[in-house]
Design an enzyme around this catalytic site. Structure first.
Site, PDB file in Angstrom:
ATOM      1  N   ARG A 119      29.950  50.242  28.993  1.00  0.00           N
ATOM      2  CA  ARG A 119      30.333  49.875  30.542  1.00  0.00           C
ATOM      3  C   ARG A 119      31.642  50.985  30.893  1.00  0.00           C
ATOM      4  O   ARG A 119      31.881  51.275  32.052  1.00  0.00           O
ATOM      5  CB  ARG A 119      30.858  48.480  30.645  1.00  0.00           C
ATOM      6  CG  ARG A 119      29.829  47.574  30.386  1.00  0.00           C
ATOM      7  CD  ARG A 119      29.240  47.105  31.729  1.00  0.00           C
ATOM      8  NE  ARG A 119      30.048  46.193  32.643  1.00  0.00           N
ATOM      9  CZ  ARG A 119      29.977  46.153  33.743  1.00  0.00           C
ATOM     10  NH1 ARG A 119      28.657  46.902  34.443  1.00  0.00           N
ATOM     11  NH2 ARG A 119      30.831  45.508  34.794  1.00  0.00           N
ATOM     12  N   ASP A 151      37.018  43.906  24.372  1.00  0.00           N
ATOM     13  CA  ASP A 151      36.498  42.662  24.986  1.00  0.00           C
ATOM     14  C   ASP A 151      37.935  41.717  25.301  1.00  0.00           C
ATOM     15  O   ASP A 151      38.524  41.311  24.154  1.00  0.00           O
ATOM     16  CB  ASP A 151      35.622  41.964  23.994  1.00  0.00           C
ATOM     17  CG  ASP A 151      35.009  40.568  24.600  1.00  0.00           C
ATOM     18  OD1 ASP A 151      35.393  40.202  25.464  1.00  0.00           O
ATOM     19  OD2 ASP A 151      34.192  40.129  23.659  1.00  0.00           O
ATOM     20  N   ASN A 180      43.710  42.885  36.483  1.00  0.00           N
ATOM     21  CA  ASN A 180      42.773  42.731  37.546  1.00  0.00           C
ATOM     22  C   ASN A 180      41.481  41.726  36.906  1.00  0.00           C
ATOM     23  O   ASN A 180      40.925  40.942  37.645  1.00  0.00           O
ATOM     24  CB  ASN A 180      42.231  43.863  38.017  1.00  0.00           C
ATOM     25  CG  ASN A 180      40.845  43.685  38.988  1.00  0.00           C
ATOM     26  OD1 ASN A 180      40.765  43.196  40.116  1.00  0.00           O
ATOM     27  ND2 ASN A 180      39.664  43.904  38.317  1.00  0.00           N
ATOM     28  N   TYR A 188      39.098  27.522  36.329  1.00  0.00           N
ATOM     29  CA  TYR A 188      39.400  28.793  37.049  1.00  0.00           C
ATOM     30  C   TYR A 188      40.807  28.495  37.803  1.00  0.00           C
ATOM     31  O   TYR A 188      41.639  29.643  37.864  1.00  0.00           O
ATOM     32  CB  TYR A 188      38.343  28.984  37.948  1.00  0.00           C
ATOM     33  CG  TYR A 188      38.682  30.466  38.958  1.00  0.00           C
ATOM     34  CD1 TYR A 188      38.656  31.662  38.353  1.00  0.00           C
ATOM     35  CD2 TYR A 188      39.072  30.249  40.225  1.00  0.00           C
ATOM     36  CE1 TYR A 188      38.852  32.747  39.130  1.00  0.00           C
ATOM     37  CE2 TYR A 188      39.495  31.295  40.928  1.00  0.00           C
ATOM     38  CZ  TYR A 188      39.091  32.459  40.328  1.00  0.00           C
ATOM     39  OH  TYR A 188      39.676  33.563  41.017  1.00  0.00           O
ATOM     40  N   LYS A 232      44.227  30.716  37.312  1.00  0.00           N
ATOM     41  CA  LYS A 232      44.848  31.351  38.441  1.00  0.00           C
ATOM     42  C   LYS A 232      46.299  30.863  38.524  1.00  0.00           C
ATOM     43  O   LYS A 232      47.172  31.782  39.026  1.00  0.00           O
ATOM     44  CB  LYS A 232      44.259  31.279  39.621  1.00  0.00           C
ATOM     45  CG  LYS A 232      42.776  32.113  39.596  1.00  0.00           C
ATOM     46  CD  LYS A 232      42.863  33.620  39.359  1.00  0.00           C
ATOM     47  CE  LYS A 232      42.722  34.150  37.842  1.00  0.00           C
ATOM     48  NZ  LYS A 232      42.620  35.581  37.867  1.00  0.00           N
ATOM     49  N   VAL A 246      36.410  37.076  48.505  1.00  0.00           N
ATOM     50  CA  VAL A 246      35.512  38.211  49.015  1.00  0.00           C
ATOM     51  C   VAL A 246      34.321  38.166  48.145  1.00  0.00           C
ATOM     52  O   VAL A 246      34.207  37.543  47.157  1.00  0.00           O
ATOM     53  CB  VAL A 246      36.426  39.271  48.964  1.00  0.00           C
ATOM     54  CG1 VAL A 246      37.528  39.238  50.050  1.00  0.00           C
ATOM     55  CG2 VAL A 246      36.812  39.606  47.578  1.00  0.00           C
ATOM     56  N   THR A 286      32.330  39.453  46.106  1.00  0.00           N
ATOM     57  CA  THR A 286      32.135  40.142  44.735  1.00  0.00           C
ATOM     58  C   THR A 286      31.188  39.683  43.918  1.00  0.00           C
ATOM     59  O   THR A 286      30.718  38.634  44.275  1.00  0.00           O
ATOM     60  CB  THR A 286      33.517  40.627  44.054  1.00  0.00           C
ATOM     61  OG1 THR A 286      34.158  39.052  43.946  1.00  0.00           O
ATOM     62  CG2 THR A 286      34.620  41.332  45.040  1.00  0.00           C
TER      63      THR A 286
END
Length: 257
Positions: free
Chosen positions: A37, A55, A81, A153, A157, A184, A186
């Site tokens: 990656r 990882d 990010n 989640y 956040k 958005v 993604t």
């Protein structure tokens, strides 16, 4: 010209932000979860300086990433990010026995913050869903609670926002801020997300690189380059210290003075 490290920059908003910064003449180091990656990330962001592989779901992997970044020298900014989304249907355990969402979204930014040599600026990606997060910080690893992907989640956040404010308070010599990029389209957000994808990576780029007075602040929360009021619990110093203590205990990585 700034030098910036961006986690999770093989695709999505991390890759978009990296491209914008490279186009502006900045030196950008990418990150991906493995060597394959990482090579793909470099191919997708021509002009990037290099890419590190590791990882984020494992404590050992986070340590390896931090060591690679420190070996590259000083950075002006680190953009935290990387993240996983809210649609995991069950609790996925990592190699350390932790919930996958907590490990990547909460613990990894903590470990990297603690271990990477202090940059001038730190930027943490949160979400509007942080307002639904649990500020009690009970059962951070979802070992006892019935699993809810969206709640896990939202919790993570909120943790990112708490961490950004804790760092701002403990490290007054650097700038530490958080933002929500919007919902958005993604891979994480899904194809039907309604917000402006083109605007989504711009605030983190601005916070990492701009000399605007409004970007050179600390302990603030932003949406599309405008300050936004966060969940008040994130400002609570006791909650901030509790999160740091728990992350240090779980990871075995102390928070530097």
């Amino acid at each position: 010209m700034a030098r910036i490290f961006v986690t999770g920059s093989a695709d999505g908003l991390g890759q978009m932000a990296a491209r914008l910064m490279v186009a502006d003449g900045h030196r950008v180091v990418l990150h991906a979860r493995n060597e394959t990656r990482a090579k793909e990330a470099l191919a997708a962001v021509p002009g990037a300086e290099t890419a590190v592989a590791g990882d984020l779901s494992s404590i050992a992997g986070c340590r390896q990433i931090a060591a690679q970044v420190n070996a590259l020298g000083a950075f002006d900014a680190v953009i935290h990010n990387a993240g996983v989304g809210y649609r995991e249907p069950r609790r996925i355990a990592t190699a350390d026995g932790l919930a996958h969402v907590f490990a990547i979204n909460t613990l990894a930014p903590y470990i990297l913050t603690a271990l990477i040599r202090k940059p001038k600026r730190l930027i943490y990606l949160s979400s509007g869903m942080h307002r639904s997060g649990d500020p009690t910080l009970k059962d951070l690893t979802w070992s006892a609670r019935p699993w809810s992907g969206s709640s896990a989640y939202a919790d993570s956040k909120l943790h990112d926002l708490i961490l950004a404010f804790a760092v701002a308070r403990n490290w007054p010599d650097i700038l530490s801020d958080a933002l929500e990029p919007g919902w958005v389209a993604t891979k994480m957000g899904g194809p039907n997300a309604p917000d402006d994808l083109g605007a989504a990576p711009k605030t983190q780029v601005w916070l990492a690189t701009s000399d605007d007075n409004e970007a050179r602040v600390t302990g603030k929360y932003f949406y599309h380059q405008k300050r936004r009021a966060p969940e008040p619990a994130a400002r609570d110093e006791k909650i901030q210290e509790q999160l740091i203590v728990e992350c240090a205990r779980i990871s075995g990585v102390p928070f530097p003075d």
